[in-house]
Scaffold this active site. Structure first.
Site, PDB file in Angstrom:
ATOM      1  N   ASN A   6      11.011  63.736  23.040  1.00 53.79           N
ATOM      2  CA  ASN A   6       9.788  64.207  22.378  1.00 53.79           C
ATOM      3  C   ASN A   6       9.748  63.586  20.987  1.00 53.79           C
ATOM      4  O   ASN A   6      10.511  63.971  20.110  1.00 53.79           O
ATOM      5  CB  ASN A   6       9.816  65.740  22.286  1.00 53.79           C
ATOM      6  CG  ASN A   6       8.684  66.269  21.422  1.00 53.79           C
ATOM      7  OD1 ASN A   6       7.676  65.592  21.216  1.00 53.79           O
ATOM      8  ND2 ASN A   6       8.852  67.485  20.915  1.00 53.79           N
ATOM      9  N   LYS A   8       7.336  63.683  18.794  1.00 50.73           N
ATOM     10  CA  LYS A   8       6.533  64.408  17.793  1.00 50.73           C
ATOM     11  C   LYS A   8       5.573  63.428  17.092  1.00 50.73           C
ATOM     12  O   LYS A   8       5.058  62.529  17.740  1.00 50.73           O
ATOM     13  CB  LYS A   8       7.451  65.126  16.803  1.00 50.73           C
ATOM     14  CG  LYS A   8       8.576  65.893  17.523  1.00 50.73           C
ATOM     15  CD  LYS A   8       9.327  66.806  16.621  1.00 50.73           C
ATOM     16  CE  LYS A   8      10.521  67.374  17.388  1.00 50.73           C
ATOM     17  NZ  LYS A   8      11.003  68.617  16.829  1.00 50.73           N
ATOM     18  N   HIS A  92       5.078  73.593  23.153  1.00 48.02           N
ATOM     19  CA  HIS A  92       6.263  73.357  22.314  1.00 48.02           C
ATOM     20  C   HIS A  92       6.266  74.391  21.189  1.00 48.02           C
ATOM     21  O   HIS A  92       5.202  74.815  20.726  1.00 48.02           O
ATOM     22  CB  HIS A  92       6.197  71.943  21.744  1.00 48.02           C
ATOM     23  CG  HIS A  92       7.450  71.538  21.041  1.00 48.02           C
ATOM     24  ND1 HIS A  92       7.710  71.897  19.741  1.00 48.02           N
ATOM     25  CD2 HIS A  92       8.512  70.840  21.463  1.00 48.02           C
ATOM     26  CE1 HIS A  92       8.890  71.409  19.393  1.00 48.02           C
ATOM     27  NE2 HIS A  92       9.407  70.767  20.417  1.00 48.02           N
ATOM     28  N   GLU A  94       6.656  74.148  18.137  1.00 53.49           N
ATOM     29  CA  GLU A  94       5.879  73.745  16.954  1.00 53.49           C
ATOM     30  C   GLU A  94       4.390  74.018  17.181  1.00 53.49           C
ATOM     31  O   GLU A  94       3.664  74.366  16.250  1.00 53.49           O
ATOM     32  CB  GLU A  94       6.145  72.264  16.627  1.00 53.49           C
ATOM     33  CG  GLU A  94       7.534  72.091  16.029  1.00 53.49           C
ATOM     34  CD  GLU A  94       8.162  70.731  16.252  1.00 53.49           C
ATOM     35  OE1 GLU A  94       7.472  69.793  16.671  1.00 53.49           O
ATOM     36  OE2 GLU A  94       9.389  70.625  16.022  1.00 53.49           O
ATOM     37  N   GLU A 164      13.982  76.117  24.770  1.00 53.31           N
ATOM     38  CA  GLU A 164      14.242  75.600  23.430  1.00 53.31           C
ATOM     39  C   GLU A 164      14.295  76.766  22.452  1.00 53.31           C
ATOM     40  O   GLU A 164      13.246  77.196  21.936  1.00 53.31           O
ATOM     41  CB  GLU A 164      13.124  74.643  23.016  1.00 53.31           C
ATOM     42  CG  GLU A 164      12.972  73.448  23.929  1.00 53.31           C
ATOM     43  CD  GLU A 164      12.388  72.255  23.182  1.00 53.31           C
ATOM     44  OE1 GLU A 164      13.045  71.221  23.156  1.00 53.31           O
ATOM     45  OE2 GLU A 164      11.312  72.385  22.592  1.00 53.31           O
ATOM     46  N   GLY A 170      15.516  71.032  15.624  1.00 48.50           N
ATOM     47  CA  GLY A 170      15.492  70.248  14.393  1.00 48.50           C
ATOM     48  C   GLY A 170      16.376  70.806  13.293  1.00 48.50           C
ATOM     49  O   GLY A 170      16.273  70.392  12.147  1.00 48.50           O
ATOM     50  N   SER A 200      18.400  70.370  19.060  1.00 48.54           N
ATOM     51  CA  SER A 200      19.466  69.605  18.413  1.00 48.54           C
ATOM     52  C   SER A 200      20.461  68.999  19.404  1.00 48.54           C
ATOM     53  O   SER A 200      21.666  68.973  19.131  1.00 48.54           O
ATOM     54  CB  SER A 200      20.173  70.476  17.359  1.00 48.54           C
ATOM     55  OG  SER A 200      19.253  70.882  16.359  1.00 48.54           O
TER      56      SER A 200
HETATM   57  C1  PEP Z   1      12.171  69.200  20.329  1.00 47.53           C
HETATM   58  O1  PEP Z   1      11.374  68.729  19.542  1.00 47.53           O
HETATM   59  O2  PEP Z   1      11.764  69.564  21.455  1.00 47.53           O
HETATM   60  C2  PEP Z   1      13.566  69.300  19.938  1.00 47.53           C
HETATM   61  C3  PEP Z   1      14.401  69.905  20.744  1.00 47.53           C
HETATM   62  O3  PEP Z   1      13.909  68.758  18.716  1.00 47.53           O
HETATM   63  P1  PEP Z   1      15.416  68.482  18.177  1.00 47.53           P
HETATM   64  O4  PEP Z   1      16.164  67.805  19.315  1.00 47.53           O
HETATM   65  O5  PEP Z   1      15.224  67.578  17.011  1.00 47.53           O
HETATM   66  O6  PEP Z   1      16.010  69.798  17.855  1.00 47.53           O
END
Ligand code: PEP
Length: 242
Positions: A6, A8, A92, A94, A164, A170, A200
């Site tokens: 992803n 973003k 997501h 976000e 998630e 992040g 992460s």
């Molecule tokens: C994501 O954006 O779905 C995500 C898991 O980000 P990160 O791996 O940076 O935590």
């Protein structure tokens, strides 16, 4: 195993084209892992072009629920399909936190995507506060039930859930393999579709997470922006027996 990047709001079209060419050289045809990248809308065309003829799929990061209409700034599932995009992320964290996504709007987006023949990766996960309050399973049950209600059983082959935990996205604070396993097992009891872990994921923690019995792959944010680290995660996944 399924590994999804992803991106973003990162990477221009030019950056996308060179990344995809390098990614294809590195992981196309790797046995035991399916790979998907989710560029920004403006780079989807470049990704589809660069990955044409490879096994790597291109998904969007979001899609509107209607096929067309007076929705300034939005993009619909049929528009994505015409570009050669084969699926999309939905809900997501976000989007849930910054753009007022709800379980209801997520369900409508899923319906729009499935209706246009696309696949869906629907994201769920608890906040730090919800986990601290012991409400993780309650939150997951509510989010997963809303998604399940939007997908008739005969369409479940085009649905993947991404677990998630919001506190791990992040932040560098990955869920422990045990925490991921227990959330994934809970989700699998609610809905029998593949469940990806996201939060992460990096080359050095991917193996321990992906080895968990109920972890079917990973949704990778930050580490998917670098072809070396994303390639390493894909190679790690390919080595884990299914
Ligand atoms: C994501 O954006 O779905 C995500 C898991 O980000 P990160 O791996 O940076 O935590």
């Amino acid at each position: 195993m399924l590994i999804v990047g992803n991106w973003k709001m990162f990477k221009t079209g030019l950056e996308t084209a060179s990344f995809c060419t390098e990614l294809a050289r590195r992981v196309d045809g790797l046995d035991g892992v399916d790979v998907v990248v989710c560029p920004a809308y403006t780079s989807l065309d470049e990704a589809v072009d660069a990955l044409g003829g490879t096994s790597i799929a291109v998904y969007a990061q979001n899609a509107h629920w209607d096929a067309e209409g007076a929705y300034t700034g939005e993009v619909s599932a049929p528009m994505l399909a015409e570009l050669g995009v084969t699926g999309s992320l939905v809900a997501h964290s976000e989007r849930r936190q910054l753009f007022a996504e709800t379980d209801e709007s997520a369900a409508r987006r899923i319906d729009g995507l499935l209706g246009a023949g696309l696949s869906v990766i629907a994201c769920v996960g608890e906040t730090e506060r919800e986990r601290d309050e012991g409400r993780t399973e309650e939150v997951l049950e509510r989010q997963v039930s809303a998604i399940a209600a939007a997908v008739p059983p005969e369409e479940r082959g085009r649905l993947v859930i991404a677990y998630e935990p919001v506190w791990a996205i992040g932040t560098g604070a990955t869920a422990s393999p045990d925490q991921a396993q227990s959330a994934h097992a809970f989700i699998h009891r609610l809905l029998q579709v593949p469940v990806l872990y996201g939060g992460s994921v990096k080359p050095d923690n991917a193996r321990a997470l992906l080895e968990q019995g109920d972890v079917d792959g990973a949704l990778v944010g930050g580490a998917s922006l670098d072809v070396e680290s994303f390639g390493l995660i894909c190679e790690t996944a390919a080595r884990i027996p299914s």
